[in-house]
Design a protein around this motif. Structure first.
Motif, PDB file in Angstrom:
ATOM      1  N   THR A 187       6.980  -0.001   9.479  1.00 49.59           N
ATOM      2  CA  THR A 187       5.681  -1.257  10.324  1.00 49.59           C
ATOM      3  C   THR A 187       5.002   0.286  10.765  1.00 49.59           C
ATOM      4  O   THR A 187       3.623  -0.059  10.250  1.00 49.59           O
ATOM      5  N   ILE A 188       5.532   1.284  10.767  1.00 53.45           N
ATOM      6  CA  ILE A 188       4.428   2.501  10.604  1.00 53.45           C
ATOM      7  C   ILE A 188       4.801   2.768   9.586  1.00 53.45           C
ATOM      8  O   ILE A 188       5.796   3.943   9.188  1.00 53.45           O
ATOM      9  N   ASN A 189       3.450   3.275   8.908  1.00 50.32           N
ATOM     10  CA  ASN A 189       3.712   3.498   6.906  1.00 50.32           C
ATOM     11  C   ASN A 189       2.511   4.742   7.171  1.00 50.32           C
ATOM     12  O   ASN A 189       1.368   4.081   7.332  1.00 50.32           O
ATOM     13  N   GLY A 190       3.216   5.661   6.130  1.00 51.76           N
ATOM     14  CA  GLY A 190       2.192   6.635   6.203  1.00 51.76           C
ATOM     15  C   GLY A 190       1.199   6.086   3.838  1.00 51.76           C
ATOM     16  O   GLY A 190       0.840   7.059   3.706  1.00 51.76           O
ATOM     17  N   ARG A 191       1.987   5.181   3.748  1.00 49.38           N
ATOM     18  CA  ARG A 191       1.148   4.235   2.723  1.00 49.38           C
ATOM     19  C   ARG A 191       0.411   3.488   2.763  1.00 49.38           C
ATOM     20  O   ARG A 191      -0.304   2.908   4.168  1.00 49.38           O
ATOM     21  N   LYS A 192      -0.486   2.956   1.420  1.00 52.75           N
ATOM     22  CA  LYS A 192      -1.437   2.640   1.631  1.00 52.75           C
ATOM     23  C   LYS A 192      -1.968   1.430   0.590  1.00 52.75           C
ATOM     24  O   LYS A 192      -0.689   1.205  -0.457  1.00 52.75           O
ATOM     25  N   PRO A 193      -2.543   0.812  -0.047  1.00 52.37           N
ATOM     26  CA  PRO A 193      -1.704  -0.687  -0.296  1.00 52.37           C
ATOM     27  C   PRO A 193      -1.631  -0.719  -1.845  1.00 52.37           C
ATOM     28  O   PRO A 193      -1.008  -0.931  -2.258  1.00 52.37           O
ATOM     29  N   PHE A 194      -2.703   0.114  -2.674  1.00 49.74           N
ATOM     30  CA  PHE A 194      -2.575   0.367  -3.214  1.00 49.74           C
ATOM     31  C   PHE A 194      -1.392   0.928  -4.276  1.00 49.74           C
ATOM     32  O   PHE A 194      -0.669   1.284  -5.805  1.00 49.74           O
ATOM     33  N   THR A 195      -0.676   1.639  -3.252  1.00 56.11           N
ATOM     34  CA  THR A 195       0.285   2.897  -3.725  1.00 56.11           C
ATOM     35  C   THR A 195       1.228   2.455  -2.969  1.00 56.11           C
ATOM     36  O   THR A 195       2.479   3.071  -3.096  1.00 56.11           O
ATOM     37  N   LEU A 196       1.133   1.849  -2.087  1.00 55.96           N
ATOM     38  CA  LEU A 196       3.026   1.666  -1.495  1.00 55.96           C
ATOM     39  C   LEU A 196       3.647   0.912  -2.280  1.00 55.96           C
ATOM     40  O   LEU A 196       3.068  -0.389  -3.215  1.00 55.96           O
ATOM     41  N   PRO A 197       4.511   1.383  -2.053  1.00 59.21           N
ATOM     42  CA  PRO A 197       5.668   0.789  -3.278  1.00 59.21           C
ATOM     43  C   PRO A 197       6.746  -0.831  -2.825  1.00 59.21           C
ATOM     44  O   PRO A 197       6.626  -0.270  -1.853  1.00 59.21           O
ATOM     45  N   PHE A 198       5.868  -1.821  -3.054  1.00 58.63           N
ATOM     46  CA  PHE A 198       7.067  -2.475  -2.956  1.00 58.63           C
ATOM     47  C   PHE A 198       8.353  -3.046  -4.192  1.00 58.63           C
ATOM     48  O   PHE A 198       8.982  -2.422  -4.181  1.00 58.63           O
TER      49      PHE A 198
END
Ligand code: NAG
Ligand code: NAG
Ligand code: NAG
Ligand code: NAG
Length: 530
Positions: free
Chosen positions: A331-342
Motif C-alpha cells: 500500500t506504501i509503494n516505491g514503484r509507479k503505474p508504468f513499471t509496477l509489477p502486477f
C-alpha cells in the motif's frame, strides 16, 4: 539626445506601474515567503502579524475544474467519454481550511471528494536542482487541498509563493567544512541567475544525491518544532504521489498517541529500513519523542559514512527512541503505474503512495483520480486498488510484442529468471550488463521442458519457452539472454540498437495474463493493519 529622452520616458512608463504591481503582488503574501531570508529555520512566519488570507467563495467561482479526458490524452487510449464535470454544490458549505503562511488558494471543488486532511502534516524533501521540475505540478495536484505542508530542500527558495526551507543551513560546520558533499550546496547559494544555468556543467544528479542524505533526520526534527500538533507526519520526496483517500483510510486503525513508524521496507546491511521515496509516516507520539531525544549533530556526522538518508532515519528512530519500523508495503509503494509489477504480490491491495513519477505522470494519476471521483455515484469511489492501475495504465497497451522495449526494468529480482548459454565463451558473462539478473539463472538440470534449452537463442525461442513454462507471464530477449517473469508490467522504451542482436525485445503471454486475472476474481479489499 532626443532618443535618450524617449527611452527614458518609455522606461518610466513601463517600469513604474510594473514596480507598483510587483509591490502589490508581494504584499499579498506574508513576509516569510518572499523576503530574501537569512536562511535559518527558526525564522518561522510570525502568525501574529498576519492577516488571514482572502477566502474566495466557490459558489461564485467559475473555475470548477473540468477533469476532462482530452482526445489525445495519454492516460486513456480507448475511451472517448464525455468529460466528467465535478458537482460543485457539495463544496459550498465546506470550509476550506487555509493556513496563514501559504498563499491564499480558492476554495477548490476537487477537494470536496477528499477526506479530512487537517490532522496530517505532509513533509516534502527535495533539492534545488529539481524544485522547479517537480514542485509546481505537486502544488496543482498533491498539495492542492492541504491546509498545511512543509517543503525542505538544500537551498532557501520561494516557489510560486510557497516557501522552501534550506534544511542544511543548520548542519554543523564541522560536517560541512572540507566536505565535498556540500560543494553543490555552496555553489547553489553563489548562483546569480537560475540554477539550471549555473549548474549545467556539473553532474548535478550525483551531487544532489550526495547532499540528500544529510536532510532526513534534521527535517523530521525541525518539522516537529515548527508543527507540534499533527496526528501523523507524512514524509515524502518530490517525486512521490499520495492517493489521499487511501492514505487516510490506512492510518485510521492506528492510534497516533502510540509510537508508529510506517513505511515500505528496503533491505540493507543495517536491517530493513523505511524507503524514503515510497514515503514514511511517524505518529504524533513518535515524533514528539524523536524530537525530545534529538541527536541531530550526531547524525550530521553519521550521514558522512552512510549511503542514504532514509536508511539513516530508520537507524536514528531506532537509536533515539527504540522504535522499530513497520512495513506497510505494497500500500506504501516505491514503484509507479508504468513499471509496477502486477502479479501475485501486488494486485488486490489498496495503493496509497507511488514513487519516481515525473510531472507528466503525476498529472496523469491526479486526472485519473478526478475521473473516479466524478464517476462515483455517491461521491465516494471504492478504494483505489493496485489492479485499478493495471486497467488504467497497462491493459489498454497490452500487446504480444514490443520492439526496443524493456518490460523487466525495475522488476523484483526474486520474480525474474534467466536463460543463457554459459558455455558461450564469446560472452563475458561475469560482466554482463544485466548482471544482477544472472544470479537468478535457471540451470539446465532444472529445465522441465525441451523449449527451455533453446530459449536463449532468439526472441521466438524465448517466446516458445515462455508459452510452456507455467509461471512465465512475460519475457524479454536481448543479446543472447532470455529473461522471464511471473509478474507483468509495461516497462520502458529503449534506444534502438544498430545490431539486431542487441535490440531489446519484450513479449507478454497475453492469454496467460488474462487467465491469471480472471482466476483472481473479485478483490476483498483489505488495508494493512485493518
Ligand atoms: C458572488 O459575489 C458577489 C460579489 O462579488 C456577491 O454579492 C454574491 O453574494 C456572491 N454570490 C454568492 C452566491 O455567494
Ligand atoms: C450534487 O451534489 C448535491 C449535494 O451532494 C446533490 O444533492 C446533487 O444531487 C448532486 N447533483 C448531481 C447532478 O449529481
Ligand atoms: C524521549 O523523550 C520522551 C519525552 O517526550 C521520553 O518520554 C522518553 O523516555 C525519551 N527516551 C526514549 C528512549 O524514548
Ligand atoms: C465509472 O463507473 C462505471 C459504472 O460503475 C464503471 O463501469 C466505470 O469503470 C467507471 N469509470 C471509472 C474511470 O472509474
Amino acid at each position: 539626445m532626443l532618443l535618450r529622452q524617449v527611452h527614458f520616458t518609455a522606461i518610466a512608463v513601463v517600469c513604474i506601474p510594473t514596480i507598483f504591481a510587483v509591490f502589490v503582488f508581494l504584499s499579498y503574501f506574508h513576509d516569510g515567503t518572499l523576503n530574501v531570508l537569512p536562511s535559518h529555520l527558526s525564522l518561522r512566519p510570525n502568525h501574529n502579524n498576519l492577516k488571514p488570507p482572502a477566502q474566495i467563495d466557490a459558489s461564485n467561482s467559475t473555475s470548477a475544474p473540468q477533469v476532462a479526458e482530452s482526445g489525445n490524452s495519454h492516460t486513456n487510449i480507448e475511451n472517448e467519454e464525455a468529460p466528467p464535470v465535478i458537482n460543485t454544490s457539495a463544496v459550498d458549505q465546506k470550509v476550506f481550511p487555509q493556513n496563514d503562511w501559504l498563499p491564499a488558494r480558492p476554495i477548490d471543488p476537487s477537494c470536496a471528494y477528499l477526506p479530512d486532511l487537517s490532522k496530517v502534516l505532509l513533509i516534502i524533501k527535495t533539492g534545488a536542482s529539481e524544485t522547479f521540475d517537480r514542485l509546481p505540478t505537486q502544488f496543482m495536484t498533491l498539495t492542492r487541498c492541504l491546509p498545511d505542508f512543509l517543503v525542505f530542500s538544500d537551498m532557501e527558495e520561494s516557489i510560486m509563493g510557497y516557501r522552501v526551507y534550506d534544511v542544511l543551513s543548520d548542519t554543523i560546520d564541522e560536517v560541512k567544512h572540507d566536505n565535498g558533499d556540500f560543494n553543490l550546496w555552496r555553489r547553489q547559494q553563489e548562483c546569480l541567475v537560475d540554477q539550471k544555468s549555473c549548474q549545467k556543467w556539473s553532474n548535478v544528479g550525483g551531487e544532489a544525491w550526495n547532499l540528500d542524505k544529510y536532510k532526513n533526520v534534521r527535517l523530521s526534527d525541525v518539522s516537529y518544532t515548527m508543527r507540534p500538533n499533527y496526528d501523523w507526519y507524512i514524509h515524502i520526496d518530490a517525486d512521490t504521489y499520495i492517493h489521499w483517500p487511501n492514505m487516510i483510510e490506512m492510518l485510521k486503525p492506528f492510534d497516533p498517541q502510540k509510537d508508529h513508524f510506517f513505511g515500505s521496507f528496503e533491505p540493507s546491511q543495517y536491517g530493513d529500513f523505511n524507503h524514503g521515496g515510497s514515503g514514511y509516516i511517524l505518529s504524533q507520539s513518535a515524533m514528539k519523542k524523536f524530537q525530545a531525544n534529538s541527536t541531530v549533530e550526531h547524525f550530521d556526522h553519521a550521514a558522512r559514512s552512510i549511503c542514504c538518508g532514509d536508511m539513516l532515519m530508520t537507524i536514528a528512530v531506532r537509536e533515539n527512541i527504540g522504535l522499530a519500523n513497520t512495513n506497510l508495503f505494497p500500500t506504501i509503494n516505491g514503484r509507479k503505474p508504468f513499471t509496477l509489477p502486477f502479479g501475485p504480490r501486488q494486485w488486490c491491495q489498496p495503493i496509497a503512495t507511488l514513487h519516481k513519477l515525473n510531472s507528466e505522470e503525476i498529472a496523469s494519476i491526479w486526472q485519473y483520480e478526478q475521473k473516479r471521483f466524478a464517476n462515483a455515484t455517491d461521491g465516494k469511489p471504492a478504494p483505489l486498488l493496485i489492479k485499478d492501475l493495471y486497467y488504467e495504465y497497462f491493459a489498454p497497451r497490452l500487446v504480444e510484442k514490443l520492439e526496443d522495449w524493456d518490460n523487466m526494468y525495475d522488476d523484483y529480482l526474486t520474480n525474474v529468471w534467466y536463460y543463457i548459454d554459459k558455455n558461450d565463451k564469446s560472452k563475458d558473462w561475469d560482466n554482463f550488463h544485466d548482471q544482477k539478473y544472472i544470479w537468478h539463472m535457471r540451470k539446465p538440470e532444472d529445465f522441465k521442458h525441451k523449449e527451455e534449452k533453446k530459449a536463449y537463442k532468439s526472441f521466438d525461442n524465448c517466446k516458445e519457452a515462455c508459452n510452456v513454462v507455467d509461471d512465465c507471464l512475460q519475457f524479454r530477449w536481448q543479446d543472447d539472454a532470455c529473461a522471464m517473469s511471473k509478474n507483468f508490467r509495461l516497462g520502458n522504451p529503449m534506444e534502438k540498437k544498430e545490431n539486431n542482436k542487441e535490440r531489446w525485445m519484450s513479449g507478454w503471454a497475453v492469454q496467460k495474463i488474462e487467465k491469471w486475472i480472471a482466476d483472481q476474481g473479485e478483490c476483498k479489499v483489505q488495508f494493512p493493519g485493518a
